[in-house]
Design a protein around this motif. Sequence first.
Motif, PDB file in Angstrom:
ATOM      1  N   ARG A 146       2.151   0.902  -4.259  1.00 30.17           N
ATOM      2  CA  ARG A 146       3.461   1.300  -4.745  1.00 30.17           C
ATOM      3  C   ARG A 146       4.297   0.035  -4.883  1.00 30.17           C
ATOM      4  NH1 ARG A 146       6.396   4.164   0.539  1.00 30.17           N
ATOM      5  NH2 ARG A 146       6.545   2.279   1.826  1.00 30.17           N
ATOM      6  N   VAL A 147       5.315   0.091  -5.739  1.00 37.97           N
ATOM      7  CA  VAL A 147       6.214  -1.047  -5.902  1.00 37.97           C
ATOM      8  C   VAL A 147       7.569  -0.693  -5.302  1.00 37.97           C
ATOM      9  CG1 VAL A 147       5.061  -1.953  -7.945  1.00 37.97           C
ATOM     10  CG2 VAL A 147       6.932  -0.322  -8.220  1.00 37.97           C
ATOM     11  N   VAL A 148       8.184  -1.682  -4.682  1.00 35.18           N
ATOM     12  CA  VAL A 148       9.556  -1.553  -4.185  1.00 35.18           C
ATOM     13  C   VAL A 148      10.444  -2.220  -5.225  1.00 35.18           C
ATOM     14  CG1 VAL A 148      11.159  -2.084  -2.336  1.00 35.18           C
ATOM     15  CG2 VAL A 148       8.751  -1.622  -1.800  1.00 35.18           C
ATOM     16  N   LEU A 186      -3.864  -7.966   0.064  1.00 34.49           N
ATOM     17  CA  LEU A 186      -2.725  -7.286  -0.551  1.00 34.49           C
ATOM     18  C   LEU A 186      -2.530  -5.901   0.059  1.00 34.49           C
ATOM     19  CD1 LEU A 186      -0.558  -6.837  -2.740  1.00 34.49           C
ATOM     20  CD2 LEU A 186      -2.408  -6.151  -4.287  1.00 34.49           C
ATOM     21  N   ILE A 187      -3.619  -5.154   0.226  1.00 30.30           N
ATOM     22  CA  ILE A 187      -3.527  -3.813   0.797  1.00 30.30           C
ATOM     23  C   ILE A 187      -3.042  -3.863   2.238  1.00 30.30           C
ATOM     24  CG2 ILE A 187      -4.904  -1.808   1.503  1.00 30.30           C
ATOM     25  CD1 ILE A 187      -6.667  -2.337  -0.956  1.00 30.30           C
ATOM     26  N   ALA A 188      -3.517  -4.836   2.996  1.00 31.19           N
ATOM     27  CA  ALA A 188      -3.179  -4.921   4.417  1.00 31.19           C
ATOM     28  C   ALA A 188      -1.770  -5.449   4.659  1.00 31.19           C
ATOM     29  CB  ALA A 188      -4.191  -5.806   5.135  1.00 31.19           C
ATOM     30  N   GLU A 189      -1.327  -6.427   3.852  1.00 30.45           N
ATOM     31  CA  GLU A 189      -0.080  -7.133   4.140  1.00 30.45           C
ATOM     32  C   GLU A 189       1.023  -6.905   3.117  1.00 30.45           C
ATOM     33  OE1 GLU A 189      -0.893 -11.259   4.703  1.00 30.45           O
ATOM     34  OE2 GLU A 189      -2.648 -10.908   5.947  1.00 30.45           O
ATOM     35  N   GLY A 190       0.669  -6.458   1.919  1.00 31.84           N
ATOM     36  CA  GLY A 190       1.660  -6.361   0.865  1.00 31.84           C
ATOM     37  C   GLY A 190       1.947  -7.728   0.273  1.00 31.84           C
ATOM     38  N   LEU A 191       2.770  -7.751  -0.769  1.00 31.52           N
ATOM     39  CA  LEU A 191       3.095  -8.999  -1.448  1.00 31.52           C
ATOM     40  C   LEU A 191       4.531  -8.960  -1.939  1.00 31.52           C
ATOM     41  CD1 LEU A 191       2.231 -11.721  -2.723  1.00 31.52           C
ATOM     42  CD2 LEU A 191       1.514 -10.420  -4.737  1.00 31.52           C
ATOM     43  N   ASP A 192       5.335  -9.937  -1.529  1.00 27.98           N
ATOM     44  CA  ASP A 192       6.700 -10.078  -2.017  1.00 27.98           C
ATOM     45  C   ASP A 192       6.705 -10.910  -3.294  1.00 27.98           C
ATOM     46  OD1 ASP A 192       7.909  -8.711   0.176  1.00 27.98           O
ATOM     47  OD2 ASP A 192       7.636 -10.513   1.400  1.00 27.98           O
ATOM     48  N   LEU A 193       7.481 -10.477  -4.288  1.00 27.12           N
ATOM     49  CA  LEU A 193       7.561 -11.189  -5.551  1.00 27.12           C
ATOM     50  C   LEU A 193       8.961 -11.746  -5.760  1.00 27.12           C
ATOM     51  CD1 LEU A 193       5.636  -8.780  -7.977  1.00 27.12           C
ATOM     52  CD2 LEU A 193       4.744 -10.747  -6.700  1.00 27.12           C
ATOM     53  N   ARG A 238       0.840  -1.196   0.000  1.00 26.34           N
ATOM     54  CA  ARG A 238       0.000   0.000   0.000  1.00 26.34           C
ATOM     55  C   ARG A 238       0.877   1.248   0.000  1.00 26.34           C
ATOM     56  NH1 ARG A 238      -3.560   2.733   4.857  1.00 26.34           N
ATOM     57  NH2 ARG A 238      -4.043   4.610   3.663  1.00 26.34           N
ATOM     58  N   ASP A 239       0.469   2.214  -0.787  1.00 28.58           N
ATOM     59  CA  ASP A 239       1.135   3.516  -0.801  1.00 28.58           C
ATOM     60  C   ASP A 239       0.607   4.333   0.374  1.00 28.58           C
ATOM     61  OD1 ASP A 239       2.172   6.004  -1.231  1.00 28.58           O
ATOM     62  OD2 ASP A 239       1.411   6.207  -3.276  1.00 28.58           O
ATOM     63  N   PRO A 240       1.464   4.633   1.356  1.00 28.31           N
ATOM     64  CA  PRO A 240       0.982   5.368   2.534  1.00 28.31           C
ATOM     65  C   PRO A 240       0.501   6.781   2.213  1.00 28.31           C
ATOM     66  CG  PRO A 240       3.363   5.233   2.550  1.00 28.31           C
ATOM     67  CD  PRO A 240       2.898   4.341   1.445  1.00 28.31           C
ATOM     68  N   GLN A 241       0.853   7.294   1.031  1.00 30.81           N
ATOM     69  CA  GLN A 241       0.426   8.632   0.638  1.00 30.81           C
ATOM     70  C   GLN A 241      -0.967   8.632  -0.003  1.00 30.81           C
ATOM     71  OE1 GLN A 241       2.372  11.192   1.544  1.00 30.81           O
ATOM     72  NE2 GLN A 241       3.752   9.645   2.393  1.00 30.81           N
ATOM     73  N   ASP A 274      -9.448   1.082  -9.386  1.00 29.65           N
ATOM     74  CA  ASP A 274      -8.623   2.127  -8.774  1.00 29.65           C
ATOM     75  C   ASP A 274      -7.476   1.561  -7.939  1.00 29.65           C
ATOM     76  OD1 ASP A 274     -10.224   4.157  -9.825  1.00 29.65           O
ATOM     77  OD2 ASP A 274     -11.577   4.144  -8.099  1.00 29.65           O
ATOM     78  N   LEU A 275      -7.320   0.247  -7.932  1.00 34.22           N
ATOM     79  CA  LEU A 275      -6.348  -0.378  -7.034  1.00 34.22           C
ATOM     80  C   LEU A 275      -4.940   0.161  -7.234  1.00 34.22           C
ATOM     81  CD1 LEU A 275      -5.610  -2.432  -4.872  1.00 34.22           C
ATOM     82  CD2 LEU A 275      -5.558  -4.213  -6.650  1.00 34.22           C
ATOM     83  N   ALA A 276      -4.544   0.403  -8.479  1.00 34.48           N
ATOM     84  CA  ALA A 276      -3.180   0.891  -8.741  1.00 34.48           C
ATOM     85  C   ALA A 276      -2.896   2.206  -8.035  1.00 34.48           C
ATOM     86  CB  ALA A 276      -2.957   1.032 -10.242  1.00 34.48           C
ATOM     87  N   GLN A 277      -3.927   3.010  -7.813  1.00 32.81           N
ATOM     88  CA  GLN A 277      -3.742   4.298  -7.148  1.00 32.81           C
ATOM     89  C   GLN A 277      -3.408   4.146  -5.666  1.00 32.81           C
ATOM     90  OE1 GLN A 277      -7.119   6.864  -7.905  1.00 32.81           O
ATOM     91  NE2 GLN A 277      -7.426   6.000  -9.947  1.00 32.81           N
ATOM     92  N   TRP A 278      -3.666   2.986  -5.109  1.00 35.55           N
ATOM     93  CA  TRP A 278      -3.449   2.759  -3.679  1.00 35.55           C
ATOM     94  C   TRP A 278      -2.169   1.993  -3.390  1.00 35.55           C
ATOM     95  CZ3 TRP A 278      -8.825  -0.004  -3.627  1.00 35.55           C
ATOM     96  CH2 TRP A 278      -9.808   0.911  -4.031  1.00 35.55           C
TER      97      TRP A 278
END
Length: 245
Positions: free
Chosen positions: A100-102, A41-48, A19-22, A94-98
């Motif tokens: 960010r990628v590392v 995904l929003i709550a925990e993120g996802l490692d690839l 999730r993008d904190p901004q 709208d998911l992409a707006q929420w």
Amino acid sequence: MPTPQEPDFAPVPVRRVERDPQSALPDEHTWPRTIPAVAQLIAEGLDLGRATVLVGPNGSGKSTILEAVAMTYGLNAEGGSTGVMHRTRTTESDLAQWLRVVRGPGASRWGYFVRAETMHGLFSYLQDTVRHDFHRFSHGEAFVELLGSKRYQGDGFFVWDEPESGLSFEAQLRLLSELVEIASQPGAQVLLATHSPLLAALPGAVVLECSEEGMRETAWDRLDMIDHYRRFLEAPERYLRHLRA
């Protein structure tokens, strides 16, 4: 949440999606937050890792997630390489707006996105820009032609949304061979959403099953999809009798 197979310093283009904190999240009852896999995904993120495969029934969120990751990376929602922005109709969430990628340190920022439902538009764009007429082929033949066009060689983030659509068994095997080759390149990374048992068997990939419970890592031979295909092939009548009821 699943962890990547590659070590943390692996030069993959996308190490993590989170999730993008901004960003301002809408109400949790707003689609697509209502999809369990998306909410996770929003709550925990996802490692690839080097290769990640998303599977699950229609509506489980796999394509919504894959589309958003591709867009967050900088790829066009309707497919093509990084920087391509052709558009026929806006349908993405709208998911992409929420998110960010590392990015991996020093990794490639190039990528290519292929999705079955917008292939016609992508072929028209390529015909207009690179003068390659994919429309003279059938859908399956055009896809095989696209595979042989050198767009998938070298470093980059290669995203595929249900690419098996319209492909014969043999063509799916060829695509699987291409995915194996792509994922073996040190600076390349594959993210795939599929209903195909063949493509889901991508060697070395982390397999994530999306369902009403969210997203979970599992083994290929433990997928509900594989179990259903196996049971049907062993005894089709067990399924067909319910269709005739």
